[in-house]
Design a protein around this motif. Structure first.
Motif, PDB file in Angstrom:
ATOM      1  N   ALA A 175      43.507  38.740  27.828  1.00 30.18           N
ATOM      2  CA  ALA A 175      43.746  40.155  27.545  1.00 30.18           C
ATOM      3  C   ALA A 175      42.781  41.042  28.318  1.00 30.18           C
ATOM      4  N   VAL A 176      41.517  40.654  28.359  1.00 27.14           N
ATOM      5  CA  VAL A 176      40.503  41.444  29.074  1.00 27.14           C
ATOM      6  C   VAL A 176      40.795  41.445  30.572  1.00 27.14           C
ATOM      7  N   ASN A 177      41.043  40.270  31.136  1.00 29.49           N
ATOM      8  CA  ASN A 177      41.255  40.178  32.579  1.00 29.49           C
ATOM      9  C   ASN A 177      42.520  40.896  33.027  1.00 29.49           C
ATOM     10  N   ARG A 178      43.600  40.770  32.238  1.00 29.88           N
ATOM     11  CA  ARG A 178      44.849  41.465  32.613  1.00 29.88           C
ATOM     12  C   ARG A 178      44.674  42.987  32.522  1.00 29.88           C
ATOM     13  N   THR A 179      43.883  43.437  31.550  1.00 28.37           N
ATOM     14  CA  THR A 179      43.654  44.880  31.399  1.00 28.37           C
ATOM     15  C   THR A 179      42.862  45.425  32.580  1.00 28.37           C
ATOM     16  N   GLU A 181      42.627  44.167  35.551  1.00 36.69           N
ATOM     17  CA  GLU A 181      43.452  44.119  36.759  1.00 36.69           C
ATOM     18  C   GLU A 181      44.423  45.302  36.791  1.00 36.69           C
ATOM     19  N   ALA A 182      44.979  45.663  35.626  1.00 34.44           N
ATOM     20  CA  ALA A 182      45.879  46.815  35.575  1.00 34.44           C
ATOM     21  C   ALA A 182      45.136  48.092  35.943  1.00 34.44           C
ATOM     22  N   ILE A 183      43.914  48.238  35.436  1.00 36.99           N
ATOM     23  CA  ILE A 183      43.115  49.427  35.763  1.00 36.99           C
ATOM     24  C   ILE A 183      42.762  49.433  37.249  1.00 36.99           C
ATOM     25  N   ALA A 184      42.460  48.254  37.798  1.00 37.23           N
ATOM     26  CA  ALA A 184      42.140  48.167  39.232  1.00 37.23           C
ATOM     27  C   ALA A 184      43.319  48.581  40.096  1.00 37.23           C
ATOM     28  N   LYS A 185      44.530  48.452  39.538  1.00 43.55           N
ATOM     29  CA  LYS A 185      45.739  48.873  40.257  1.00 43.55           C
ATOM     30  C   LYS A 185      46.142  50.307  39.914  1.00 43.55           C
TER      31      LYS A 185
END
Length: 793
Positions: A175-179, A181-185
């Motif tokens: 959950a942390v890593n996917r979040t 990554e979404a913010i990085a995009k």
């Protein structure tokens, strides 16, 4: 030594480890071996429980701590190099790992889920194992995260607790890593769906910590809907930030000198413009807003809370919920987008991180309808309108004392049969109902109430005493109060770790509300004896289990109903009641003590609620239903279900007997059967005979004679099996046979059996074993005893 004679561990240490080390992986920081990433599903068998097997990876490789990038499945050299790939791919899917390897010590099979290295799957030599940077760069390329500003976000370190060394569970890590990554995009609206009890707040902390520590987000607002949650969050999971930078907004007083803020939704807004405290901040003051329990209305266009989100629209906004809300008026997904990660109740139970549950369904004789006789008046002299009343009416427009008393009686009966100090929440239709239910439960438990005045309390928005008891009710260390009656206040946001019984005495037609209520019991406290919980349903609310939107199957359904006919399905005529948020400072419904029975100006307008008594109410006849391994209701008899289930796993009686006799520890086979949905304890209650597990299965699944343990033990004695032993050895075997006769085969397979009566009265464990010669001789004698026990068919 020939490579094919080496064990799997030897293959790892002699061939796989050197290959990884040569490729530049740091064994201290980047390589973990034999990683168990689940706890193993809790399997409830009667009053006992066991755990299923944990999911375990041979190797997980990390680019940085909590950034898993590769998984390796190791096999011994007798197996082909690609053996185990299917299992490794399954684990990689769960763990969100893009690169998968298998090895038998000769080479590696490399499965590339990014598709950027040519073939998706290929064999490579031990010397070709890729280095960490190569794999990480491939992953970033596939995800479109190659730019320096994106890498800065996703490569930011997690918080490392120097005292406990605690790190996120695999799904929190996902959950942390996917979040991030979404913010990085540059995604600025993000939804995380995580079942109640899976640590959403701890997950939020890890997200915020990484963004704040890297200077990516400097001012953060954490929104919740309960005062208790704010203090709990600030002093608990968020404590590593330190009090100097954290602040809870109270009484609409704004201080702009902090970096991490906590606030209630309703604490920032008001009916009047002057009370909109959030406007004291500039629109761009916050660059990150985290909305806890976002299903409560933050995504509704009409919600006052939505004004806060619109005002800080330039900030990245992350919604956290166990139950995303999708109605004609509210849509979390329309506002936040599709969830970047979902961890369901069903998965949490399967992994062993959440408690399973059983369901007690109770139908009364008036559930399908009650009609007043002509001219009947209620307790206050009001003539009751002539129509048929049913479950949708009870305690909402018609309160029947006898029904309330019967419910209280059944709750108390259940607690007396299990644990009278098991924390229990009774969900009622409104505050008035909660108050009457409290009174009925006090009367049913007069003995304990006399000793403990707060044994039963009402915890609702209008009750200051009840609200003060809320902390004691949720405190793991506090024994009292035990039973809490409520309407809306405990449906969400309250951490009730030790709740073992949830009573549904309200019409619950919102799937969101139903999931939230079920979530009150999902916490596991294994050391404190909380490994599963019970739902008592008096309103057919558990029909939601059949809804495709519900996930997480109960371990048992216990449904009183006529023996010859199932409970009729809900006719769909139940009123839909929206689960709007309840301000903890305000009552959720107007109180009615005493009820207003006056009708002004002679109008014949009906009163809100009738109060009647002297109505005959009884529990219907009982029958038992269960949910199977696939989560579907077992509509056939448990005996038929077990027979089909066993015959799916064993081709014949001989096949089962061979497996039983060859299994070193019968407990392992019993656990395996339980994982396949064979409920032996429940089956034993239905069959009603004191049979061994072996005979129970043979009798039900293969129509064999129903031998009891006593009969099997008697046959062993008749054959004079013990004649070849003498002295202490003969006494030991006689005692073990008696132990089998009273407690079953599992009791004599346990090493500790030599330390308990009657064995410890014969001698010490060492002396008892020596009576047979060597340890191998003792083990052989036990095996022979087992064979003698099962030698008749």
């Amino acid at each position: 030594m020939n490579k094919k004679d080496l064990s799997e561990r030897d293959i790892c240490s002699k061939f796989i480890n050197p290959a990884i080390l040569k490729a530049g992986w740091d064994f201290q920081k980047q390589v973990r071996e034999e990683v168990s990433f689940t706890d193993g599903r809790i399997i409830v068998q009667g009053k006992m429980y066991t755990r299923g097997k944990r999911k375990r990876a041979d190797y997980i490789l990390y680019y940085k701590p909590n950034h898993p990038i590769a998984i390796i499945e190791a096999k011994d050299n007798k197996k082909p190099v690609g053996d185990g790939m299917q299992q490794a791919l399954e684990y990689a899917e769960i763990l969100h790992i893009p690169f998968v390897f298998t090895s038998n010590g000769d080479s590696f099979v490399f499965h590339d889920k990014t598709g950027l290295t040519g073939n998706v799957e290929k064999e490579i030599s031990l010397d070709e194992f890729p280095d960490p940077t190569t794999l990480w760069n491939l992953y970033l390329k596939r995800e479109g995260l190659e730019k320096p500003e994106a890498r800065k976000v996703v490569e930011q370190d997690y918080f490392l607790d120097p005292l406990t060394g605690m790190s996120p569970r695999y799904y929190q890590q996902n959950a942390v890593n996917r979040t991030l990554e979404a913010i990085a995009k540059d995604q600025n609206r993000i939804l995380l769906v995580m079942a109640t009890g899976t640590g959403k707040t701890y997950t939020a902390f890890n997200i915020i910590w990484r963004l704040w520590k890297g200077g990516i987000k400097k001012r953060i607002l954490f929104l919740a809907d309960r005062n208790a949650l704010l203090t709990q969050t600030k002093n608990g999971d968020f404590s590593p930030f330190g009090n100097d930078i954290m602040h809870i907004i109270k009484n609409r007083k704004i201080d702009k000198s902090y970096q991490v803020y906590f606030a209630l939704y309703q604490g920032l807004t008001g009916n009047e413009e002057s009370k909109n405290a959030y406007k004291e901040f500039s629109r761009d003051f916050f660059d990150l807003v985290v909305i806890d329990e976002c299903h409560r209305g933050s995504a509704s266009e009409a919600s006052a809370w939505r004004e806060v989100l619109d005002y800080f629209s330039s900030a990245t906004q992350i919604g956290l919920t166990a139950t995303p809300k999708e109605t004609k008026d509210i849509s979390n997904i329309a506002y936040f987008g599709e969830p970047v990660y979902t961890y369901s109740l069903k998965q949490g139970i399967s992994d062993g991180f959440l408690a399973p549950y059983k369901v007690v369904r109770i139908a009364t004789t008036i559930d399908e309808g009650w009609r007043p006789t002509k001219g009947l008046t209620d307790k206050y002299g009001n003539e009751i309108k002539d129509r048929i009343y049913n479950l949708k009416d009870y305690d909402r427009t018609l309160a029947i004392d006898e029904r309330t008393e019967l419910v209280a009686q059944k709750i108390t009966e259940y607690l007396k049969g299990t644990d009278r100090f098991a924390k229990t929440i009774v969900f009622c239709t409104d505050i008035d109902h909660a108050n009457r239910m409290r009174m009925a439960l006090i009367n049913e438990n007069a003995d304990l109430v006399a000793e403990h005045p707060h044994y039963v309390v009402k915890i609702t928005g209008d009750d200051e005493v009840g609200k003060r008891e809320l902390d004691n009710f949720t405190d793991v260390e506090e024994r009292l109060p035990v039973i809490a009656t409520t309407s809306k206040m405990l449906t969400t946001g309250i951490d009730t770790k030790m709740v073992k019984v949830i009573v549904l005495e309200a019409n619950i037609n919102s799937m969101t509300e139903f999931k939230q209520i079920v979530g009150r019991g999902t916490r596991i406290r294994e050391d404190d004896g909380k490994v599963y919980f019970t739902i008592m349903d008096f309103r057919k609310a558990t029909n939601h289990f059949a809804d495709p939107d519900f996930d997480g199957e109960p371990v048992q359904i216990y449904e009183p109903a006529p023996e010859d006919s199932p409970i009729p399905p809900d006719d769909g005529d139940t009123e839909i009641v929206d689960d709007d948020w309840e301000d903890p400072e305000e009552p959720d419904y107007p109180t009615q003590d005493p009820p207003d029975v006056d009708i002004p100006d002679g109008e014949d307008e009906p009163i809100k609620k009738y109060y009647v008594n002297n109505i005959k109410v009884q529990v219907a006849h009982e029958r038992v239903q269960y949910y199977g391994k696939d989560g579907k209701l077992i509509t056939e008899s448990l005996k038929d279900y077990t027979k089909d289930n066993i015959q799916e796993n064993f081709s014949s009686l001989d096949d089962f007997i061979q497996r039983w006799n060859s299994t070193e520890k019968k407990e392992e086979l019993i656990r395996e059967l339980a994982e396949h949905g064979v409920l032996l304890e429940a089956l034993r209650e239905e069959v009603g005979k004191d049979m061994d597990d072996f005979d129970l299965i043979c009798h039900v699944a293969f129509d064999q004679p129903a031998f009891t343990r006593k009969e099997r033990a008697a046959n062993v004695r008749k054959r004079n099996y013990f004649a070849k032993y003498e002295g202490v050895a003969k006494n030991v075997l006689n005692s073990l046979l008696e132990k089998y006769e009273s407690d079953g085969i599992l009791s004599i397979e346990q090493g500790s059996v030599l330390k308990v009566k009657p064995l410890n009265e014969i001698g010490s464990p060492v002396e008892l074993v020596r009576a047979f010669g060597k340890k191998e001789d003792f083990d052989k004698a036990i095996k022979e005893l087992e064979n003698e026990i099962y030698s008749i068919a």
